[in-house]
Design an enzyme around this catalytic site. Structure first.
Site, PDB file in Angstrom:
ATOM      1  N   ARG A 151       2.056  -0.029   2.273  1.00  0.00           N
ATOM      2  CA  ARG A 151       2.142   0.525   3.644  1.00  0.00           C
ATOM      3  C   ARG A 151       1.005   0.302   4.480  1.00  0.00           C
ATOM      4  O   ARG A 151       1.471  -0.068   5.813  1.00  0.00           O
ATOM      5  CB  ARG A 151       2.133   2.089   3.337  1.00  0.00           C
ATOM      6  CG  ARG A 151       3.031   2.737   2.940  1.00  0.00           C
ATOM      7  CD  ARG A 151       2.801   3.738   2.044  1.00  0.00           C
ATOM      8  NE  ARG A 151       2.358   3.149   0.962  1.00  0.00           N
ATOM      9  CZ  ARG A 151       3.165   3.121  -0.201  1.00  0.00           C
ATOM     10  NH1 ARG A 151       4.284   3.295  -0.162  1.00  0.00           N
ATOM     11  NH2 ARG A 151       2.783   2.427  -1.479  1.00  0.00           N
ATOM     12  N   THR A 152       0.003  -0.018   4.051  1.00  0.00           N
ATOM     13  CA  THR A 152      -1.200  -0.528   5.229  1.00  0.00           C
ATOM     14  C   THR A 152      -0.826  -1.871   5.762  1.00  0.00           C
ATOM     15  O   THR A 152      -0.859  -1.914   6.988  1.00  0.00           O
ATOM     16  CB  THR A 152      -2.619  -0.126   4.662  1.00  0.00           C
ATOM     17  OG1 THR A 152      -2.599   0.984   3.957  1.00  0.00           O
ATOM     18  CG2 THR A 152      -3.546  -0.141   5.649  1.00  0.00           C
ATOM     19  N   LYS A 162     -12.346 -19.478  -4.832  1.00  0.00           N
ATOM     20  CA  LYS A 162     -13.198 -20.368  -5.265  1.00  0.00           C
ATOM     21  C   LYS A 162     -14.425 -19.913  -5.242  1.00  0.00           C
ATOM     22  O   LYS A 162     -15.548 -20.791  -5.095  1.00  0.00           O
ATOM     23  CB  LYS A 162     -12.954 -21.511  -4.076  1.00  0.00           C
ATOM     24  CG  LYS A 162     -11.338 -22.175  -4.340  1.00  0.00           C
ATOM     25  CD  LYS A 162     -11.351 -23.052  -3.280  1.00  0.00           C
ATOM     26  CE  LYS A 162      -9.991 -23.237  -2.843  1.00  0.00           C
ATOM     27  NZ  LYS A 162      -9.789 -23.922  -1.341  1.00  0.00           N
ATOM     28  N   ARG A 175      -8.754  -5.043   3.793  1.00  0.00           N
ATOM     29  CA  ARG A 175      -8.947  -3.962   2.567  1.00  0.00           C
ATOM     30  C   ARG A 175      -9.733  -4.862   1.540  1.00  0.00           C
ATOM     31  O   ARG A 175      -9.563  -5.747   1.075  1.00  0.00           O
ATOM     32  CB  ARG A 175      -7.651  -3.531   2.177  1.00  0.00           C
ATOM     33  CG  ARG A 175      -7.503  -3.002   0.651  1.00  0.00           C
ATOM     34  CD  ARG A 175      -6.153  -2.144   0.249  1.00  0.00           C
ATOM     35  NE  ARG A 175      -5.973  -1.186   0.966  1.00  0.00           N
ATOM     36  CZ  ARG A 175      -4.874  -0.468   1.027  1.00  0.00           C
ATOM     37  NH1 ARG A 175      -3.962  -0.590  -0.106  1.00  0.00           N
ATOM     38  NH2 ARG A 175      -4.621   0.609   1.838  1.00  0.00           N
ATOM     39  N   HIS A 194     -10.761   5.386   3.996  1.00  0.00           N
ATOM     40  CA  HIS A 194      -9.477   4.723   4.451  1.00  0.00           C
ATOM     41  C   HIS A 194      -9.115   5.421   5.932  1.00  0.00           C
ATOM     42  O   HIS A 194      -8.143   6.196   6.127  1.00  0.00           O
ATOM     43  CB  HIS A 194      -8.447   5.205   3.607  1.00  0.00           C
ATOM     44  CG  HIS A 194      -7.157   4.197   3.876  1.00  0.00           C
ATOM     45  ND1 HIS A 194      -6.852   3.539   4.706  1.00  0.00           N
ATOM     46  CD2 HIS A 194      -6.131   4.106   2.729  1.00  0.00           C
ATOM     47  CE1 HIS A 194      -5.694   3.055   4.489  1.00  0.00           C
ATOM     48  NE2 HIS A 194      -5.271   3.260   3.296  1.00  0.00           N
TER      49      HIS A 194
HETATM   50  N1   CP Z   1      -1.388   4.700   1.659  1.00  0.00           N
HETATM   51  C1   CP Z   1      -1.798   3.399   1.358  1.00  0.00           C
HETATM   52  O1   CP Z   1      -3.013   3.105   1.642  1.00  0.00           O
HETATM   53  O2   CP Z   1      -0.661   2.781   0.881  1.00  0.00           O
HETATM   54  P1   CP Z   1      -0.662   1.252   0.424  1.00  0.00           P
HETATM   55  O3   CP Z   1      -1.811   1.177  -0.904  1.00  0.00           O
HETATM   56  O4   CP Z   1       0.452   0.908  -0.143  1.00  0.00           O
HETATM   57  O5   CP Z   1      -1.441   0.628   1.604  1.00  0.00           O
END
Ligand code: CP
Length: 328
Positions: free
Chosen positions: A54-55, A83, A104, A132
């Site tokens: 999603r993100t 590396k 991320r 998040h």
């Molecule tokens: N909600 C969320 O962070 O989903 P993903 O891990 O799929 O990005």
């Protein structure tokens, strides 16, 4: 509203910022063609050192829907991290290739380190068990769409409070609004971190701690389910002991209010039975759509693209407007 270049923690935003995101998200939903070229000529880089559906894809969708372009990688193994390159060197390099970077990482505070050396804005797309913030913007857009307000709500947070970066950020945001009450539903081993509870106490926000979903579900306006996150456990036996501790099913939904909603940041494993998906109170897939709107609004804000939208931008949109137009 002072400009904050990087969004690393949800506390980088205040209520005025949330209002802006809600207003722009609403405006985009009502008039998407107005935004079709607002990011033309801009590049967004997605640097994902940890898996995502999603993100990453909603950020890419958001940028592409605004006429911008995207580049990046979806796992550390295909980047020079494999590396031995440091996150700082990656950030220094990629900031020369793009206008904004979404990061991320499985380790807390790595996006913060990268932001210190980056020449372009960095958005934290989830750092370990820490935060998040863009999931929270997604959640706020969804909650506002349903209730037309972010205050005077009872929010049940069920699952892995200890490791749940989404719920840490959500509590920090919603605790800024009056009249909210949190019901923190978790087994003792996964209870909410002390610093989050201290924040609630400092802000004078009411909360209840329990491990019992059945006795809590009838009280909530929002039931925010979360996954027990296997990847955060050092001990696989402990994960096996705790997984499956909460399963929301049609039987439990009989005790919930008629006008409540169920949210989940997703992915789910087994904590929401698929039989709940057809319940009109199951809003977790609509929530994923709100994520695109929230991230479009965030990109506009961080790249300061609103100048391109001309006079009158958002003049008719305020978050005090009744929510009737937002019904699902
Ligand atoms: N909600 C969320 O962070 O989903 P993903 O891990 O799929 O990005």
């Amino acid at each position: 509203m002072p400009y904050q270049r990087d969004i690393l923690n949800i506390s980088d935003f205040d209520k005025a910022d949330f209002d802006y995101i809600l207003s722009v998200a609403r405006s985009i939903a009502e008039n998407p063609s107005r935004y079709g070229e607002v990011a033309k000529g801009k590049l967004l880089a997605t640097l994902f050192f940890e898996p995502s559906t999603r993100t990453r894809l909603s950020f890419e969708s958001a940028m592409l829907r605004m006429g911008g372009q995207v580049l990046g990688f979806s796992e550390a193994g295909v980047s020079s991290t494999a590396k031995g390159e440091s996150p700082e060197d990656t950030a220094r390099t990629v900031s020369g290739y793009c206008d904004i970077m979404v990061v991320r990482h499985p380790t807390a505070l790595v996006p913060h380190r990268m932001a210190k050396v980056s020449d372009v804005p960095i958005i934290n797309a989830g750092d370990g068990s820490n935060e998040h913030p863009t999931q929270t913007l997604t959640d706020l857009v969804t909650i506002y769409r349903r209730f037309g307000r972010l205050d005077h709500l009872t929010i049940g947070l069920c699952g892995g409070g200890k490791h749940g970066r989404t719920v840490h950020s959500l509590i920090k945001a919603l605790s800024q609004y009056p009249g909210n009450h949190f019901i923190l539903i978790a087994p003792e081993a996964l209870k909410m971190p002390e610093d989050v509870l201290e924040l609630l106490e400092e802000r004078g926000v009411g909360y209840t701690v329990t491990d019992d979903l059945e006795s809590s579900i009838g009280q909530v306006d929002i039931l925010y389910m979360t996954r027990i996150q296997r990847e955060r456990f050092q001990n696989p036996t402990e994960y096996r002991r705790l997984k499956g501790v909460y399963v929301l099913d049609a039987e439990k939904m009989k005790s919930a209010k008629e006008d409540m909603i169920v949210l989940h940041p997703l992915p789910r494993v087994d904590e929401i039975n698929s039989e709940v998906d057809s319940d009109p109170r199951a809003w977790y897939f609509l929530q994923t759509q709100c994520g695109v709107l929230a991230r479009m609004a965030l990109i506009i804000k961080q790249l300061q693209l609103n100048d391109q939208l001309g006079d009158g931008f958002l003049s008719v949109h305020t978050c005090d407007t009744p929510a009737a137009t937002h019904s699902a």
